[in-house]
Design an enzyme around this catalytic site. Structure first.
Site, PDB file in Angstrom:
ATOM      1  N   ASP A 145      -2.547  10.758  -2.253  1.00  0.00           N
ATOM      2  CA  ASP A 145      -2.898   9.713  -3.219  1.00  0.00           C
ATOM      3  C   ASP A 145      -3.310  10.291  -4.559  1.00  0.00           C
ATOM      4  O   ASP A 145      -3.226   9.627  -5.582  1.00  0.00           O
ATOM      5  CB  ASP A 145      -3.986   8.807  -2.652  1.00  0.00           C
ATOM      6  CG  ASP A 145      -3.433   7.955  -1.524  1.00  0.00           C
ATOM      7  OD1 ASP A 145      -3.316   8.480  -0.400  1.00  0.00           O
ATOM      8  OD2 ASP A 145      -3.066   6.794  -1.780  1.00  0.00           O
ATOM      9  N   GLN A 172      -1.805   1.864   9.918  1.00  0.00           N
ATOM     10  CA  GLN A 172      -0.498   2.008   9.250  1.00  0.00           C
ATOM     11  C   GLN A 172       0.454   2.876  10.078  1.00  0.00           C
ATOM     12  O   GLN A 172       1.668   2.678  10.020  1.00  0.00           O
ATOM     13  CB  GLN A 172      -0.658   2.655   7.866  1.00  0.00           C
ATOM     14  CG  GLN A 172      -1.384   1.816   6.842  1.00  0.00           C
ATOM     15  CD  GLN A 172      -2.851   2.181   6.759  1.00  0.00           C
ATOM     16  OE1 GLN A 172      -3.450   2.639   7.737  1.00  0.00           O
ATOM     17  NE2 GLN A 172      -3.451   1.968   5.611  1.00  0.00           N
ATOM     18  N   ARG A 227      -7.104  -0.654  -7.105  1.00  0.00           N
ATOM     19  CA  ARG A 227      -7.431   0.421  -6.143  1.00  0.00           C
ATOM     20  C   ARG A 227      -7.850   1.639  -6.964  1.00  0.00           C
ATOM     21  O   ARG A 227      -7.177   1.966  -7.956  1.00  0.00           O
ATOM     22  CB  ARG A 227      -6.225   0.824  -5.259  1.00  0.00           C
ATOM     23  CG  ARG A 227      -5.655  -0.214  -4.317  1.00  0.00           C
ATOM     24  CD  ARG A 227      -6.486  -0.533  -3.081  1.00  0.00           C
ATOM     25  NE  ARG A 227      -6.843   0.550  -2.181  1.00  0.00           N
ATOM     26  CZ  ARG A 227      -6.078   0.994  -1.172  1.00  0.00           C
ATOM     27  NH1 ARG A 227      -4.880   0.488  -0.952  1.00  0.00           N
ATOM     28  NH2 ARG A 227      -6.508   1.962  -0.386  1.00  0.00           N
ATOM     29  N   ARG A 229       0.866  -1.184   0.000  1.00  0.00           N
ATOM     30  CA  ARG A 229       0.000   0.000   0.000  1.00  0.00           C
ATOM     31  C   ARG A 229       0.896   1.226   0.000  1.00  0.00           C
ATOM     32  O   ARG A 229       2.113   1.135   0.161  1.00  0.00           O
ATOM     33  CB  ARG A 229      -0.999   0.007   1.153  1.00  0.00           C
ATOM     34  CG  ARG A 229      -0.684  -0.711   2.404  1.00  0.00           C
ATOM     35  CD  ARG A 229       0.483  -0.158   3.142  1.00  0.00           C
ATOM     36  NE  ARG A 229       0.376   1.265   3.375  1.00  0.00           N
ATOM     37  CZ  ARG A 229       1.389   2.073   3.602  1.00  0.00           C
ATOM     38  NH1 ARG A 229       2.633   1.598   3.631  1.00  0.00           N
ATOM     39  NH2 ARG A 229       1.228   3.372   3.815  1.00  0.00           N
ATOM     40  N   GLY A 230       0.290   2.366  -0.178  1.00  0.00           N
ATOM     41  CA  GLY A 230       1.043   3.601  -0.370  1.00  0.00           C
ATOM     42  C   GLY A 230       1.016   3.922  -1.852  1.00  0.00           C
ATOM     43  O   GLY A 230       1.349   3.071  -2.684  1.00  0.00           O
ATOM     44  N   ALA A 231       0.629   5.162  -2.188  1.00  0.00           N
ATOM     45  CA  ALA A 231       0.396   5.502  -3.591  1.00  0.00           C
ATOM     46  C   ALA A 231       1.609   5.214  -4.477  1.00  0.00           C
ATOM     47  O   ALA A 231       1.474   4.538  -5.511  1.00  0.00           O
ATOM     48  CB  ALA A 231      -0.042   6.969  -3.695  1.00  0.00           C
ATOM     49  N   ASN A 272      -6.065  12.042   0.348  1.00  0.00           N
ATOM     50  CA  ASN A 272      -5.076  11.284   1.129  1.00  0.00           C
ATOM     51  C   ASN A 272      -5.857  10.436   2.133  1.00  0.00           C
ATOM     52  O   ASN A 272      -7.088  10.500   2.212  1.00  0.00           O
ATOM     53  CB  ASN A 272      -4.098  12.252   1.818  1.00  0.00           C
ATOM     54  CG  ASN A 272      -2.908  11.532   2.433  1.00  0.00           C
ATOM     55  OD1 ASN A 272      -2.291  10.691   1.787  1.00  0.00           O
ATOM     56  ND2 ASN A 272      -2.587  11.836   3.670  1.00  0.00           N
ATOM     57  N   LYS A 273      -5.149   9.657   2.879  1.00  0.00           N
ATOM     58  CA  LYS A 273      -5.738   8.727   3.856  1.00  0.00           C
ATOM     59  C   LYS A 273      -6.840   9.377   4.678  1.00  0.00           C
ATOM     60  O   LYS A 273      -6.715  10.522   5.111  1.00  0.00           O
ATOM     61  CB  LYS A 273      -4.615   8.258   4.786  1.00  0.00           C
ATOM     62  CG  LYS A 273      -5.033   7.325   5.895  1.00  0.00           C
ATOM     63  CD  LYS A 273      -5.639   6.047   5.376  1.00  0.00           C
ATOM     64  CE  LYS A 273      -4.739   5.434   4.328  1.00  0.00           C
ATOM     65  NZ  LYS A 273      -5.430   4.382   3.544  1.00  0.00           N
TER      66      LYS A 273
END
Lengths: 334, 334
Positions: free
Chosen positions: B226, B185, B83, B48-50, B236-237
């Site tokens: 993101d 996370q 995603r 995960r993570g853009a 973003n998150k």
């Protein structure tokens, strides 16, 4: 739930407390036979919620006096030290002290504890009516935080009591409730109470509330309180202040629901309310399993302060104050 | 961590992905031998993570072409669907498509994927320098959200890269990092990366950030992204927007750190960024155990949008934009 499961059951020679740490998976009671047992249950959060811990502490004093007629002071100190932020605890202990000082009669003291519990339910029913009247007549969409229901009080609930009353009146179409980290009172307790009553709710992470308000209509954010200062600044579960900021940014209104025992006019404002910080392990562990690296330090305040200027309505059993100020609250409570 | 554990390891006939769902308790790799394996790993958030999912998807295309020289389109569609919110994924796939269309050479395609990964690290090191220069010379106190470190990128990190660079320059005295519900996370990954580097951090629940900013000085909130729309609105998150509201209320500045591949000038503003909603079970279950009543419904958006007017600085490898507007960003990225 309100009728089926009672979180605080007085049994004369002991106090039965529903162990809320195990909910919703398990319904198990702790039997408290001494004020130390009650203080431990409060400190460990087996019983939680500002009104509920005041009620439990009052019964703890009865247990103390039954064991030792000279035991009031020691028991009061121990119970008062079990949690620092909720003023209802101190309020209940002071009320019990006045009763004991007047009559020095254990049966009268017991009756006072029973009255505190019964009056809390009555106050909640009254606040439910007063708060519900502030909501739209129909299709209201509300957000609540933490647990302020029957589990946190003498019954019905404070913020959740307003939601119960408003739903019964047909005003509410949708509730949202935060999960409320780190103890997940929202996920474990509030969702459970709402589902028991058939009230439609959606669970969200605490950090999603601002996004919810940005993308969907929320009419009111409705929360309880652990202590309300003279100027209306309100200490409540960590995360409340962030909800108030988001509500203000999106035009949602913000309601605090608390009985008069939650007001502390000796605190001029929020800066003088002590904020409990609890152990790192409440964040770094979950059910005995690590969720963070070994040795990770935490910052774990369990309450925050919402400034009065972000609060649109304070609902108390004595009445409603809109846009609270010290003067308005003094007229209501002083 | 950055050198000891590599989250994305290319092994020519397969891709090894560190299963980040198991961290920090366990270091275990998934072996992906097909684009389907890679898409599954992205969808299930093993990686995960853009930036990291863009890199993984690029390698997924190489695996696809090795198996079937006509397999580009099908693999690209499958990977793109894994995603929806992070645009780096689409950006990496489009870059790989241009390479394939130009040469139709699998070795050249592989070299392109390797270059995407290497350049991401280089960009992060550059953004680290640019972002660190915005911080005070010393005693800076910063807050970050989610994980944007080596685990989320080709190395060093975006927001966490700025923190690493600034700490190495002696600018930072204290980091705070949110746990970042529901996937934790922050607790599992960011705290781990910071502790590996000896950078002092305190973990807090997402809802405590506003209280932290009220009671203590926080100079900068530093986050990744993101997707950044043309006007600077930033997905973003989930929870980022609430942090931005709190930062603005307390005078903390707000920095977004993202490589140019994160910008999507085709989105005019945040309203056109698709926001992924994930299954209810991510909130109602934890490690296979229920934390909410059976049947409880959730609202589980995993990103939110922070409007540009709450962002003080956007840091990209091409430069820094203060108080972002569409014009300023077009000059940087267009």
């Amino acid at each position: 739930m309100s009728s089926a499961v009672q979180p605080i059951v007085w049994a004369r020679d002991h106090l039965r407390l529903l162990d809320q740490r195990l909910l919703p998976a398990e319904v198990r009671y702790l039997e408290c036979r001494s004020p130390g047992d009650v203080a431990d249950a409060i400190h460990a959060m087996a019983v939680r919620g500002a009104p509920a811990i005041g009620i439990a502490a009052a019964y703890g004093l009865v247990l103390a006096l039954r064991a030792d007629r000279d035991g009031f002071d020691a028991a009061e100190q121990m119970l008062a030290a079990s949690r620092p932020t909720a003023v209802n605890l101190r309020w209940a202990l002071e009320r019990m002290r006045r009763q004991w000082a007047s009559h020095r009669d254990i049966d009268a003291l017991e009756a006072e504890a029973v009255a505190i519990q019964r009056e809390d339910l009555e106050q909640n029913l009254r606040m439910g009516e007063l708060g519900a009247a502030l909501l739209p007549d129909r299709d209201a969409r509300v957000l609540t935080h933490c647990n302020t229901g029957a589990l946190a009080t003498g019954g019905h609930g404070t913020a959740l009591g307003v939601i119960r009353s408003a739903y019964a009146q047909g005003r509410i179409s949708q509730v949202f409730n935060t999960e409320t980290r780190p103890w997940l009172q929202g996920a474990r307790l509030t969702a459970w109470e709402l589902m028991q009553d058939g009230i439609p709710t959606r669970l969200l992470v605490d950090g999603a509330a601002a996004h919810l308000m940005h993308r969907q209509r929320i009419d009111w954010v409705i929360v309880g309180a652990d202590r309300i200062a003279a100027n209306g600044d309100t200490a409540n579960k960590i995360g409340t202040y962030a909800l108030a900021l988001a509500a203000r940014a999106h035009g949602a209104r913000f309601m605090v629901v608390a009985p008069s025992g939650t007001f502390d006019l000796r605190c001029a404002d929020g800066a003088s309310i002590p904020i409990e910080e609890r152990p790192d392990e409440e964040l770094t562990m979950y059910r005995g399993e690590p969720v963070a690296p070994a040795g990770c330090r935490a910052f774990n305040p369990v309450f925050d302060v919402t400034p009065a200027h972000l609060i649109d309505a304070v609902v108390c059993e004595r009445g409603v104050v809109l846009q609270p100020t010290a003067d308005k609250l003094a007229r209501l409570i002083g």
